[in-house]
Design a protein around this motif. Structure first.
Motif, PDB file in Angstrom:
ATOM      1  N   VAL A 166       0.816  -0.953   0.093  1.00 21.42           N
ATOM      2  CA  VAL A 166      -0.224   0.442   0.347  1.00 21.42           C
ATOM      3  C   VAL A 166       0.893   0.822  -0.157  1.00 21.42           C
ATOM      4  CG1 VAL A 166      -1.712   1.779   1.770  1.00 21.42           C
ATOM      5  CG2 VAL A 166      -2.032  -1.129   1.068  1.00 21.42           C
ATOM      6  N   THR A 167       1.918   1.879   0.580  1.00 16.42           N
ATOM      7  CA  THR A 167       2.961   2.563   0.759  1.00 16.42           C
ATOM      8  C   THR A 167       3.565   2.635  -0.306  1.00 16.42           C
ATOM      9  OG1 THR A 167       3.532   2.042   3.824  1.00 16.42           O
ATOM     10  CG2 THR A 167       4.664   3.347   2.189  1.00 16.42           C
ATOM     11  N   TYR A 168       4.031   1.757  -1.090  1.00 19.95           N
ATOM     12  CA  TYR A 168       4.305   1.802  -2.284  1.00 19.95           C
ATOM     13  C   TYR A 168       3.861   2.083  -3.295  1.00 19.95           C
ATOM     14  CZ  TYR A 168       8.616  -1.430  -0.569  1.00 19.95           C
ATOM     15  OH  TYR A 168       9.564  -1.554  -0.352  1.00 19.95           O
ATOM     16  N   ALA A 169       2.733   1.655  -3.513  1.00 18.81           N
ATOM     17  CA  ALA A 169       1.755   2.214  -4.107  1.00 18.81           C
ATOM     18  C   ALA A 169       1.155   3.390  -4.724  1.00 18.81           C
ATOM     19  CB  ALA A 169       0.490   1.291  -4.089  1.00 18.81           C
ATOM     20  N   VAL A 170       1.916   3.990  -3.562  1.00 12.08           N
ATOM     21  CA  VAL A 170       1.205   5.640  -3.683  1.00 12.08           C
ATOM     22  C   VAL A 170       2.632   6.933  -3.522  1.00 12.08           C
ATOM     23  CG1 VAL A 170      -0.935   5.441  -2.756  1.00 12.08           C
ATOM     24  CG2 VAL A 170       0.744   5.349  -0.949  1.00 12.08           C
ATOM     25  N   THR A 171       3.670   5.977  -3.469  1.00 11.97           N
ATOM     26  CA  THR A 171       4.937   6.650  -3.014  1.00 11.97           C
ATOM     27  C   THR A 171       6.013   6.366  -4.059  1.00 11.97           C
ATOM     28  OG1 THR A 171       5.592   5.137  -1.473  1.00 11.97           O
ATOM     29  CG2 THR A 171       4.498   6.841  -0.694  1.00 11.97           C
ATOM     30  N   ALA A 172       6.583   4.451  -4.115  1.00 11.38           N
ATOM     31  CA  ALA A 172       7.522   3.841  -5.114  1.00 11.38           C
ATOM     32  C   ALA A 172       7.262   3.514  -6.256  1.00 11.38           C
ATOM     33  CB  ALA A 172       8.175   3.121  -3.936  1.00 11.38           C
ATOM     34  N   ALA A 173       6.330   3.713  -6.813  1.00 10.31           N
ATOM     35  CA  ALA A 173       5.405   3.073  -7.837  1.00 10.31           C
ATOM     36  C   ALA A 173       4.373   3.997  -7.939  1.00 10.31           C
ATOM     37  CB  ALA A 173       4.750   1.662  -8.052  1.00 10.31           C
ATOM     38  N   ASP A 174       4.042   3.947  -9.438  1.00 10.00           N
ATOM     39  CA  ASP A 174       2.834   4.041 -10.071  1.00 10.00           C
ATOM     40  C   ASP A 174       1.639   3.493  -9.828  1.00 10.00           C
ATOM     41  OD1 ASP A 174       4.329   6.711 -11.790  1.00 10.00           O
ATOM     42  OD2 ASP A 174       4.501   4.341 -12.423  1.00 10.00           O
ATOM     43  N   ILE A 175       1.404   2.996  -9.070  1.00  7.35           N
ATOM     44  CA  ILE A 175       0.433   2.201  -8.817  1.00  7.35           C
ATOM     45  C   ILE A 175       0.837   0.419  -8.462  1.00  7.35           C
ATOM     46  CG2 ILE A 175      -0.340   0.773 -11.296  1.00  7.35           C
ATOM     47  CD1 ILE A 175      -2.646   0.626 -11.589  1.00  7.35           C
ATOM     48  N   GLY A 176      -0.347   0.053  -7.732  1.00  8.94           N
ATOM     49  CA  GLY A 176      -0.226  -1.075  -6.416  1.00  8.94           C
ATOM     50  C   GLY A 176      -1.616  -1.976  -6.820  1.00  8.94           C
ATOM     51  N   LEU A 177      -1.294  -3.060  -6.635  1.00  2.00           N
ATOM     52  CA  LEU A 177      -2.390  -4.061  -6.652  1.00  2.00           C
ATOM     53  C   LEU A 177      -2.287  -4.660  -5.048  1.00  2.00           C
ATOM     54  CD1 LEU A 177      -1.144  -4.903  -9.912  1.00  2.00           C
ATOM     55  CD2 LEU A 177      -3.075  -6.824  -9.912  1.00  2.00           C
ATOM     56  N   ILE A 178      -3.139  -4.241  -4.242  1.00  2.15           N
ATOM     57  CA  ILE A 178      -3.672  -4.616  -2.636  1.00  2.15           C
ATOM     58  C   ILE A 178      -4.260  -5.028  -2.110  1.00  2.15           C
ATOM     59  CG2 ILE A 178      -2.008  -1.802  -2.480  1.00  2.15           C
ATOM     60  CD1 ILE A 178      -4.955  -0.870  -1.725  1.00  2.15           C
ATOM     61  N   ALA A 179      -4.575  -4.924  -1.039  1.00  4.11           N
ATOM     62  CA  ALA A 179      -5.689  -5.538  -0.240  1.00  4.11           C
ATOM     63  C   ALA A 179      -6.723  -4.863  -0.202  1.00  4.11           C
ATOM     64  CB  ALA A 179      -5.413  -6.000   0.793  1.00  4.11           C
ATOM     65  N   LYS A 180      -8.116  -5.030  -0.329  1.00  5.33           N
ATOM     66  CA  LYS A 180      -9.140  -4.269  -0.844  1.00  5.33           C
ATOM     67  C   LYS A 180      -9.413  -3.952   0.920  1.00  5.33           C
ATOM     68  CE  LYS A 180     -13.874  -3.960  -2.361  1.00  5.33           C
ATOM     69  NZ  LYS A 180     -15.363  -4.819  -3.637  1.00  5.33           N
ATOM     70  N   SER A 181      -9.646  -4.274   1.456  1.00  2.00           N
ATOM     71  CA  SER A 181      -9.724  -4.253   2.971  1.00  2.00           C
ATOM     72  C   SER A 181      -9.038  -2.782   3.419  1.00  2.00           C
ATOM     73  CB  SER A 181      -8.828  -5.650   4.218  1.00  2.00           C
ATOM     74  OG  SER A 181      -7.935  -5.209   3.526  1.00  2.00           O
ATOM     75  N   SER A 182      -7.944  -2.952   3.171  1.00  2.00           N
ATOM     76  CA  SER A 182      -6.867  -1.329   3.372  1.00  2.00           C
ATOM     77  C   SER A 182      -7.743  -0.421   3.145  1.00  2.00           C
ATOM     78  CB  SER A 182      -5.888  -1.286   2.584  1.00  2.00           C
ATOM     79  OG  SER A 182      -5.546  -0.705   1.012  1.00  2.00           O
ATOM     80  N   LEU A 183      -8.700  -0.469   2.202  1.00  2.00           N
ATOM     81  CA  LEU A 183      -9.361   1.479   1.287  1.00  2.00           C
ATOM     82  C   LEU A 183     -10.377   1.263   2.564  1.00  2.00           C
ATOM     83  CD1 LEU A 183      -8.739   0.643  -2.732  1.00  2.00           C
ATOM     84  CD2 LEU A 183      -7.637   2.179  -1.562  1.00  2.00           C
ATOM     85  N   TYR A 184     -10.466   0.860   3.281  1.00  2.00           N
ATOM     86  CA  TYR A 184     -11.620   0.761   4.687  1.00  2.00           C
ATOM     87  C   TYR A 184     -11.151   1.801   5.465  1.00  2.00           C
ATOM     88  CZ  TYR A 184     -14.381  -1.729   0.844  1.00  2.00           C
ATOM     89  OH  TYR A 184     -15.834  -1.932  -0.235  1.00  2.00           O
ATOM     90  N   SER A 185     -10.189   1.790   5.900  1.00  2.00           N
ATOM     91  CA  SER A 185      -9.264   2.632   6.574  1.00  2.00           C
ATOM     92  C   SER A 185      -9.568   4.325   6.736  1.00  2.00           C
ATOM     93  CB  SER A 185      -7.557   1.796   6.632  1.00  2.00           C
ATOM     94  OG  SER A 185      -6.913   2.959   7.628  1.00  2.00           O
TER      95      SER A 185
END
Length: 248
Positions: A166-185
């Motif tokens: 999740v951290t990499y997806a919004v910092t070290a990369a242009d996009i990421g494949l993450i756990a959907k659950s993280s988006l409800y935080s």
């Protein structure tokens, strides 16, 4: 007689209050605080100490003698391995089913589906290590089933766990494949569905059935069984549902 009663009461007090150490897959990190808070309503004297990490690494720690009494994994493979090795004392059961999502710090055209990852503007893709993180394995499976793996493999930025992804997806990369659950935080409110994230087509990967087991150390303290039962309760299932998981 009084001494016997006092001894019994002290024993009950010891059994009902203490500390439990549990190993929890990183994708549950966003829901675990709420789960602990709900559990504390009925077990206020039990301190729940959580160690988060990739399921593969946590399993290795457990096999090497780490003092956890309960394990909440990101899939069924690892708890089944512990059960087969007689390290887990209960047969693995599913406590929730997870899902994958794309996440980007910038607006994306998600109408392209998984083909979006082949776009020239996408130079780096954050993915959890598929060798130790079930969500990483699911991400690789989705890309292979979407017939884009060979086109995007060189773009991968591997993270050790799904929370790090999740951290990499919004910092070290242009996009990421993450756990959907993280988006409800509550910490993720700035990322909007359809603009910064959408769910990955579930037809592209095997359902992520997450398993729970009691471990040998869990036999030393009945509070582990209490937390185990709580995770399988309706109250816990309601919390998992609120974080985007599928529960039965």
């Amino acid at each position: 007689m009084k001494k016997t009663v006092l001894s019994f009461l002290l024993t009950c007090l010891t059994l009902s209050a203490g500390e439990i150490n549990i190993a929890v897959a990183a994708n549950v990190s966003y829901a675990i605080d709420e789960l602990k808070a709900e559990f504390a309503k009925t077990h206020p004297d039990t301190k729940v100490t959580v160690t988060l990490g990739s399921s593969g690494k946590l399993t290795a720690q457990i096999k090497n003698g780490a003092p956890y009494g309960l394990f909440m994994a990101a899939n069924m493979k690892y708890p089944e391995s512990l059960y087969n090795d007689k390290i887990a004392t209960t047969k693995p059961v599913v406590y929730a089913q997870g899902a994958l999502a794309y996440l980007s710090d910038t607006k994306q055209d998600f109408s392209k589906g998984i083909d979006l990852l082949t776009d020239k503007k996408i130079k780096k893709i954050a993915v959890a290590n598929p060798k130790t993180a079930p969500y990483g394995k699911a991400a690789i499976e989705a890309m292979k089933n979407g017939n884009i793996y060979d086109k995007v493999e060189q773009k991968f930025v591997f993270a050790e766990s799904i929370s790090q992804t999740v951290t990499y997806a919004v910092t070290a990369a242009d996009i990421g494949l993450i756990a959907k659950s993280s988006l409800y935080s509550s910490k993720m409110k700035q990322y909007k569905k359809g603009i910064n994230w959408v769910a990955v087509d579930p037809k592209l990967y095997t359902p992520i059935k997450q398993g729970i087991v009691l471990l040998k150390d869990g036999n030393k303290n009945p509070e582990y069984k209490m937390f185990y039962d709580f995770i399988l309760s309706k109250k816990a299932k309601d919390i998992f549902t609120s974080y985007g998981y599928i529960v039965e």
